[in-house]
Design a protein around this motif. Structure first.
Motif, PDB file in Angstrom:
ATOM      1  N   THR A 164      18.321  11.153   9.924  1.00 43.25           N
ATOM      2  CA  THR A 164      17.594  10.363   9.182  1.00 43.25           C
ATOM      3  C   THR A 164      16.179  11.119   8.699  1.00 43.25           C
ATOM      4  OG1 THR A 164      17.724   8.630  11.355  1.00 43.25           O
ATOM      5  CG2 THR A 164      15.732   8.419  10.110  1.00 43.25           C
ATOM      6  N   THR A 165      16.007  10.370   7.432  1.00 46.57           N
ATOM      7  CA  THR A 165      14.965  11.181   6.642  1.00 46.57           C
ATOM      8  C   THR A 165      14.042   9.878   6.537  1.00 46.57           C
ATOM      9  OG1 THR A 165      16.801  12.560   5.422  1.00 46.57           O
ATOM     10  CG2 THR A 165      14.633  12.122   4.498  1.00 46.57           C
ATOM     11  N   VAL A 166      12.809  10.105   6.510  1.00 46.92           N
ATOM     12  CA  VAL A 166      11.844   9.166   6.330  1.00 46.92           C
ATOM     13  C   VAL A 166      10.970  10.005   5.088  1.00 46.92           C
ATOM     14  CG1 VAL A 166       9.669   8.134   7.195  1.00 46.92           C
ATOM     15  CG2 VAL A 166      11.716   8.571   8.596  1.00 46.92           C
ATOM     16  N   PHE A 167      10.861   9.012   4.122  1.00 48.05           N
ATOM     17  CA  PHE A 167      10.041   9.376   2.936  1.00 48.05           C
ATOM     18  C   PHE A 167       8.836   8.600   3.075  1.00 48.05           C
ATOM     19  CE2 PHE A 167      14.430   9.778   1.663  1.00 48.05           C
ATOM     20  CZ  PHE A 167      14.526  10.852   0.911  1.00 48.05           C
ATOM     21  N   PRO A 168       7.605   9.171   2.861  1.00 45.58           N
ATOM     22  CA  PRO A 168       7.519  10.546   2.092  1.00 45.58           C
ATOM     23  C   PRO A 168       7.458  11.697   3.447  1.00 45.58           C
ATOM     24  CG  PRO A 168       5.217   9.628   2.009  1.00 45.58           C
ATOM     25  CD  PRO A 168       6.394   8.635   2.681  1.00 45.58           C
ATOM     26  N   ASP A 169       7.290  11.238   4.423  1.00 47.39           N
ATOM     27  CA  ASP A 169       6.843  12.190   5.648  1.00 47.39           C
ATOM     28  C   ASP A 169       7.795  13.521   5.766  1.00 47.39           C
ATOM     29  OD1 ASP A 169       5.299  10.028   6.322  1.00 47.39           O
ATOM     30  OD2 ASP A 169       6.238   9.801   8.183  1.00 47.39           O
ATOM     31  N   ASP A 170       9.298  13.434   5.660  1.00 42.66           N
ATOM     32  CA  ASP A 170       9.977  14.362   5.668  1.00 42.66           C
ATOM     33  C   ASP A 170      10.058  15.388   4.478  1.00 42.66           C
ATOM     34  OD1 ASP A 170      10.787  13.709   8.365  1.00 42.66           O
ATOM     35  OD2 ASP A 170      12.457  12.750   7.550  1.00 42.66           O
ATOM     36  N   MET A 171       9.466  14.679   3.340  1.00 40.06           N
ATOM     37  CA  MET A 171       9.268  15.512   2.049  1.00 40.06           C
ATOM     38  C   MET A 171       8.075  16.428   2.149  1.00 40.06           C
ATOM     39  SD  MET A 171      12.026  15.144   0.268  1.00 40.06           S
ATOM     40  CE  MET A 171      12.617  14.978   2.022  1.00 40.06           C
ATOM     41  N   GLU A 172       6.933  15.634   2.838  1.00 36.95           N
ATOM     42  CA  GLU A 172       5.618  16.561   3.019  1.00 36.95           C
ATOM     43  C   GLU A 172       5.965  17.798   4.154  1.00 36.95           C
ATOM     44  OE1 GLU A 172       3.184  13.360   4.218  1.00 36.95           O
ATOM     45  OE2 GLU A 172       3.047  12.578   2.184  1.00 36.95           O
ATOM     46  N   ASN A 173       6.640  17.461   5.087  1.00 35.29           N
ATOM     47  CA  ASN A 173       7.223  18.549   6.074  1.00 35.29           C
ATOM     48  C   ASN A 173       7.778  19.572   5.565  1.00 35.29           C
ATOM     49  OD1 ASN A 173       5.767  16.955   8.266  1.00 35.29           O
ATOM     50  ND2 ASN A 173       7.654  16.014   8.773  1.00 35.29           N
ATOM     51  N   THR A 174       8.727  19.226   4.447  1.00 36.03           N
ATOM     52  CA  THR A 174       9.531  20.222   3.976  1.00 36.03           C
ATOM     53  C   THR A 174       8.612  21.280   2.806  1.00 36.03           C
ATOM     54  OG1 THR A 174      11.398  18.919   3.744  1.00 36.03           O
ATOM     55  CG2 THR A 174      11.497  20.649   2.156  1.00 36.03           C
ATOM     56  N   ASN A 177       0.998  -1.403  -0.020  1.00 37.77           N
ATOM     57  CA  ASN A 177      -0.048  -0.042  -0.080  1.00 37.77           C
ATOM     58  C   ASN A 177       0.809   1.214   0.063  1.00 37.77           C
ATOM     59  OD1 ASN A 177      -1.644   2.113   0.407  1.00 37.77           O
ATOM     60  ND2 ASN A 177      -2.903   0.912   1.936  1.00 37.77           N
ATOM     61  N   MET A 178       0.900   1.853  -1.256  1.00 34.47           N
ATOM     62  CA  MET A 178       1.790   3.242  -1.238  1.00 34.47           C
ATOM     63  C   MET A 178       1.266   4.472  -0.349  1.00 34.47           C
ATOM     64  SD  MET A 178       3.913   1.819  -3.066  1.00 34.47           S
ATOM     65  CE  MET A 178       5.098   3.168  -3.372  1.00 34.47           C
ATOM     66  N   ASP A 179       0.210   4.335   0.180  1.00 26.21           N
ATOM     67  CA  ASP A 179      -0.233   5.415   1.116  1.00 26.21           C
ATOM     68  C   ASP A 179       0.301   5.190   2.462  1.00 26.21           C
ATOM     69  OD1 ASP A 179      -1.812   6.714  -0.766  1.00 26.21           O
ATOM     70  OD2 ASP A 179      -3.607   5.454  -0.325  1.00 26.21           O
ATOM     71  N   GLU A 180       0.736   3.903   2.795  1.00 25.24           N
ATOM     72  CA  GLU A 180       1.231   3.598   4.192  1.00 25.24           C
ATOM     73  C   GLU A 180       2.791   3.323   3.982  1.00 25.24           C
ATOM     74  OE1 GLU A 180      -1.085   0.368   5.703  1.00 25.24           O
ATOM     75  OE2 GLU A 180      -2.995   1.405   5.405  1.00 25.24           O
ATOM     76  N   LEU A 181       3.259   3.363   2.801  1.00 22.85           N
ATOM     77  CA  LEU A 181       4.901   2.904   2.904  1.00 22.85           C
ATOM     78  C   LEU A 181       5.629   4.100   3.343  1.00 22.85           C
ATOM     79  CD1 LEU A 181       6.796   0.930   1.676  1.00 22.85           C
ATOM     80  CD2 LEU A 181       6.870   2.175  -0.593  1.00 22.85           C
ATOM     81  N   LYS A 182       6.616   3.708   4.237  1.00 25.70           N
ATOM     82  CA  LYS A 182       7.654   4.457   4.635  1.00 25.70           C
ATOM     83  C   LYS A 182       9.102   4.081   4.127  1.00 25.70           C
ATOM     84  CE  LYS A 182       4.598   6.955   6.971  1.00 25.70           C
ATOM     85  NZ  LYS A 182       3.663   7.811   6.348  1.00 25.70           N
ATOM     86  N   ILE A 183       9.951   5.086   3.525  1.00 29.38           N
ATOM     87  CA  ILE A 183      11.153   4.648   3.483  1.00 29.38           C
ATOM     88  C   ILE A 183      12.174   5.247   4.311  1.00 29.38           C
ATOM     89  CG2 ILE A 183      12.987   4.345   1.609  1.00 29.38           C
ATOM     90  CD1 ILE A 183      10.565   2.668   0.913  1.00 29.38           C
ATOM     91  N   THR A 184      12.883   4.687   5.101  1.00 29.64           N
ATOM     92  CA  THR A 184      13.865   5.374   5.897  1.00 29.64           C
ATOM     93  C   THR A 184      15.378   5.345   5.616  1.00 29.64           C
ATOM     94  OG1 THR A 184      12.347   4.741   8.071  1.00 29.64           O
ATOM     95  CG2 THR A 184      14.472   5.284   8.527  1.00 29.64           C
TER      96      THR A 184
END
Length: 172
Positions: free
Chosen positions: A156-166, A135-142
């Motif tokens: 540490t960068t977590v995608f997409p979370d850190d990109m949304e925060n940026t 599920n791409m909506d739940e996927l996190k890449i660290t």
């Protein structure tokens, strides 16, 4: 998001994929069908919206995933050996490419453009997991950056979370 995503349906004997049109830009329907057939796809159809439907056996899907895994592993090895990211010393990753530990010469890393290369990890992990039906909506890449001198994680960068925060920060 649904229009751009990859849909995967893993049945009892077959796997069905619906791939986004942007993966096939510049290719004719005939080229797409010929390439898919060569890869063992039983059924291929280019839809009116440009998305492409594949139906293949589970064993052919496994072969495709194995090839994709090998390709990602080779890309990671090449990042170290090519000199394209000279601060990178070692790259380790888990089996589903959702976590990457990148050991770097921290000073060289912080004084270079090598940070842009971490998007490679996010793209590779996302691509692999999309084709595997996650599920791409739940996927996190660290991506953990490790200082080669101290062996400690310094970022540490977590995608997409850190990109949304940026993006939110940029919009403010």
């Amino acid at each position: 998001k649904e229009e751009q995503g990859i849909e995967v349906d893993k049945g009892l004997l077959d796997v069905e994929l619906t791939l986004p049109a942007h993966l096939f830009e510049g290719q004719t329907a005939e080229e797409i069908e010929a390439s898919a057939t060569k890869q063992g796809v039983k059924e291929v159809k280019v839809n009116e919206d440009g998305t492409v439907y594949y139906k293949m056996s589970k064993s052919d899907h496994k072969k495709m995933m194995d090839k994709l895994k090998t390709s990602i592993q080779e890309s990671m090895d090449e990042l170290i050996t090519s000199g394209d990211a000279p601060s990178f010393k070692e790259i380790k990753y888990n089996k589903d490419f959702t976590e990457f530990d990148v050991t770097v010469d921290r000073e060289a890393f912080e004084n270079s453009m090598d940070a842009f290369m971490i998007f490679t990890f996010a793209m590779s992990g996302s691509f692999y997991n999309a084709f595997d039906g996650e599920n791409m909506d739940e996927l996190k890449i660290t991506v953990n950056l490790i200082d080669a001198a101290t062996n400690e994680v310094f970022d540490t960068t977590v995608f997409p979370d850190d990109m949304e925060n940026t993006e939110e920060t940029d919009a403010e």
